[in-house]
Design an enzyme around this catalytic site. Structure first.
Site, PDB file in Angstrom:
ATOM      1  CG  PHE A 183      -1.387   1.525   1.463  1.00 21.54           C
ATOM      2  CD1 PHE A 183      -2.319   2.105   0.653  1.00 21.54           C
ATOM      3  CD2 PHE A 183      -1.770   1.409   3.021  1.00 21.54           C
ATOM      4  CE1 PHE A 183      -2.447   3.022   1.618  1.00 21.54           C
ATOM      5  CE2 PHE A 183      -2.443   2.504   3.526  1.00 21.54           C
ATOM      6  CZ  PHE A 183      -2.625   3.261   2.647  1.00 21.54           C
TER       7      PHE A 183
ATOM      8  CG  ASP B  26       7.377  -6.565  -2.227  1.00 19.10           C
ATOM      9  OD1 ASP B  26       6.582  -5.632  -2.255  1.00 19.10           O
ATOM     10  OD2 ASP B  26       6.429  -7.598  -2.561  1.00 19.10           O
TER      11      ASP B  26
ATOM     12  CB  ALA C 290       9.862  -4.874   3.520  1.00 19.87           C
TER      13      ALA C 290
ATOM     14  CD  GLU D 155       3.865 -11.224   6.844  1.00 20.93           C
ATOM     15  OE1 GLU D 155       2.277 -10.899   6.508  1.00 20.93           O
ATOM     16  OE2 GLU D 155       4.388 -11.581   5.511  1.00 20.93           O
TER      17      GLU D 155
ATOM     18  CB  THR E 147       8.833 -10.005   7.092  1.00 21.80           C
ATOM     19  OG1 THR E 147       8.612 -11.305   5.798  1.00 21.80           O
ATOM     20  CG2 THR E 147       9.163  -8.688   6.384  1.00 21.80           C
TER      21      THR E 147
ATOM     22  CB  THR F 263       4.080   1.621  13.140  1.00 22.06           C
ATOM     23  OG1 THR F 263       2.994   1.859  13.728  1.00 22.06           O
ATOM     24  CG2 THR F 263       5.138   0.214  13.869  1.00 22.06           C
ATOM     25  CG  ASP F 264       0.787   5.019  15.196  1.00 18.99           C
ATOM     26  OD1 ASP F 264       0.761   4.040  14.787  1.00 18.99           O
ATOM     27  OD2 ASP F 264       0.400   6.175  15.438  1.00 18.99           O
ATOM     28  CD  GLU F 265      -0.930  -0.623  15.414  1.00 17.87           C
ATOM     29  OE1 GLU F 265      -0.346  -1.517  16.181  1.00 17.87           O
ATOM     30  OE2 GLU F 265      -0.892  -0.933  14.207  1.00 17.87           O
TER      31      GLU F 265
ATOM     32  CE1 TYR G 264       3.432  -3.745  11.847  1.00 19.41           C
ATOM     33  CE2 TYR G 264       1.942  -2.477  12.762  1.00 19.41           C
ATOM     34  CZ  TYR G 264       3.094  -2.368  12.217  1.00 19.41           C
ATOM     35  OH  TYR G 264       3.193  -1.539  11.249  1.00 19.41           O
TER      36      TYR G 264
ATOM     37  CE  LYS H 246       7.742  -1.568  11.103  1.00 21.01           C
ATOM     38  NZ  LYS H 246       7.471  -2.008  10.230  1.00 21.01           N
TER      39      LYS H 246
ATOM     40  NE  ARG I  11      -5.950   1.599  15.939  1.00 22.73           N
ATOM     41  CZ  ARG I  11      -5.731   1.354  17.264  1.00 22.73           C
ATOM     42  NH1 ARG I  11      -6.244   2.323  18.118  1.00 22.73           N
ATOM     43  NH2 ARG I  11      -6.303  -0.048  17.200  1.00 22.73           N
TER      44      ARG I  11
ATOM     45  CG  ASP J  55     -12.535  -4.645  21.563  1.00 26.42           C
ATOM     46  OD1 ASP J  55     -11.484  -4.214  20.142  1.00 26.42           O
ATOM     47  OD2 ASP J  55     -11.880  -4.318  22.579  1.00 26.42           O
TER      48      ASP J  55
ATOM     49  CE1 TYR K 110       6.216  -7.583 -13.535  1.00 24.07           C
ATOM     50  CE2 TYR K 110       3.839  -7.636 -13.511  1.00 24.07           C
ATOM     51  CZ  TYR K 110       4.939  -7.011 -13.440  1.00 24.07           C
ATOM     52  OH  TYR K 110       4.249  -5.411 -13.931  1.00 24.07           O
TER      53      TYR K 110
END
Ligand code: NAD
Ligand code: DAU
Length: 361
Positions: free
Chosen positions: A10, A31, A80, A82, A98, A132-134, A158, A162, A222, A289, A350
């Site tokens: 993305f 990639d 790159a 996940e 990754t 990321t802010d996470e 995740y 990171k 968020r 949740d 491809y």
């Protein structure tokens, strides 16, 4: 030239399209083409001599070293990863491989390449790691927004992966002097986002009359940034950021999830001729949740504004309007992703010979 990893995802595909719209500097896109990599996003670049695609894994050190030697990039932009929190809850292994092992191998290959560069190439080189802010974890409702020095307190596999990669990047700066930059960005939205993430999922489901699944009470907050604003911030950090520094990137747009879903319903209602008498809001369904769900993220983006003179160009209102319109105009793109046809398209268009290196680990 620059080497971009994860350029079929993305943010990566938006970054490459935007980069080549603004400059003639060649981009190498490395990639692995996981489920999240979609080469159709970059189809407008086919035949463009400023763009080279290589299918491969950032964790394949031999492949990365070969690419660095061959192309001699002045910078690496590491996108790159996940990236989906829910997947990391059900299958964390790929995230460890990754985001942690892959980033480590990429960094180490870059370190060896960088050490052998002559001055001034050595001091001009940059490794930009997109984070990321996470990594900062969850904020209380009244707590100030995350600054760059906020304590790392990741909640999900995740964000823990990171956080770990950020620490490795910082260690390579401190130990080896590799000129690194780390950016921590808030939630992005815009064209080409895989419809597993909140905004494209809600648009896609609403258009097909499916339930709009809101986790918990939908009051989680968020901080939203239009993807092309993230891309312009990354270009600015690459251009003027100080090695060893971290920069928070955000749009000052804190919103509860349920408000986002309502906004999408309203915009769709305005734009789509529908025979459905029901309001899109009637599709909203509260579901169980997310485990460990962070209740609030908020980015304090004063440092990048003050030191690098960067500010977002879009408000949430303008960005979300553009985004809803893009998905309405590109329903074939959504359908290809949902049916998996984008992967068949990759195989059809491809062939092995098109890949400069097919060594996917
Ligand atoms: P994405 O999931 O859409 O794309 C990730 C891309 O990386 C895909 O093209 C995938 O094929 C590729 N990839 C995955 N593993 C790979 C590997 N081992 N080797 C080479 N390529 C691999 O993700 P995104 O939303 O574009 O996010 C890009 C980066 O930005 C990630 O590092 C993410 O943590 C970070 N980020 C994302 C957001 C957001 O809101 N999306 C916000 C802040 C930071
Ligand atoms: O903050 C930056 C992060 O933003 C990035 O690092 C991640 O790569 C990116 O995926 C994103 O993480 P989130 O978990 O915040 O994004 P997601 O779109 O999955 O969810 C946004 C919010 O919406 C979150 O509070 C969970 C909620 N949600 C999500 C989905 C997919 C729902 O209520 N229902 C849903 O179906």
């Amino acid at each position: 030239m620059i080497l971009v990893t994860g350029g079929a995802g993305f943010i990566g595909s938006n970054f490459i399209l935007d980069w080549l719209a603004q400059s003639d500097e060649t981009v190498i896109n490395l990639d692995k083409l996981t489920y999240a990599g979609n080469l159709q996003n970059l189809v407008s670049l086919s035949g463009d001599s400023r763009y080279h695609f290589v299918r491969g894994d950032i964790g394949n050190q031999e492949l990365v070293s070969g690419l660095l030697a061959q192309y001699q990039p002045r910078a690496v932009v590491n996108l790159a990863a996940e990236s989906h929190v829910d997947r990391s809850i059900h299958g964390p292994e790929a995230f460890i491989q990754t985001n942690i092992v892959g980033t480590f191998r990429l960094l180490d290959a870059v370190r060896v390449y960088w050490l052998a560069l002559d001055e001034p190439a050595k001091s001009n080189f940059r490794f930009l790691h997109v984070s990321t802010d996470e990594v900062f974890g969850s904020l209380e409702a009244d707590a100030p927004a995350f600054t760059e020095t906020h304590r790392y307190q990741p909640s999900s596999p995740y964000s823990a992966s990171k956080a770990s990669s950020d620490h490795l990047v910082n260690a390579y700066y401190k130990t080896h002097g590799l000129p690194t930059l780390v950016t921590s960005c808030s939630n992005n939205y815009g064209p080409y986002q895989f419809p597993e993430k909140l905004i494209p999922l809600m648009i896609a489901n609403a258009l097909s009359g499916k339930p709009l699944p809101v986790y918990g009470d939908g009051r989680q907050i968020r901080d939203w940034l239009y993807v092309l604003d993230h891309c312009s911030a990354l270009r600015r950090v690459l251009e003027a950021g100080k090695p060893g520094e971290a920069y928070n990137i955000g749009g000052w747009n804190e919103k509860p999830n349920i408000d986002i879903v309502h906004t999408i319903c309203t915009l769709l209602q305005e734009s789509v001729e529908t025979s459905r008498s029901a309001d899109y809001r009637s599709l909203i369904t509260y579901v169980t949740d997310r485990p460990g769900h962070d209740t609030r993220y908020a980015i304090d983006a004063q440092k990048i504004e003050r030191e690098l003179n960067w500010k977002p160009g879009e408000t949430f209102e303008s960005g979300i309007r553009k985004t809803v319109q893009w998905y309405l105009d590109n329903q074939g793109w959504i359908a290809n992703v949902q049916t998996g046809d984008y992967r068949l398209w990759i195989e059809k268009n491809y062939t092995r010979s098109v890949y400069e290196n097919t060594a996917v680990r």
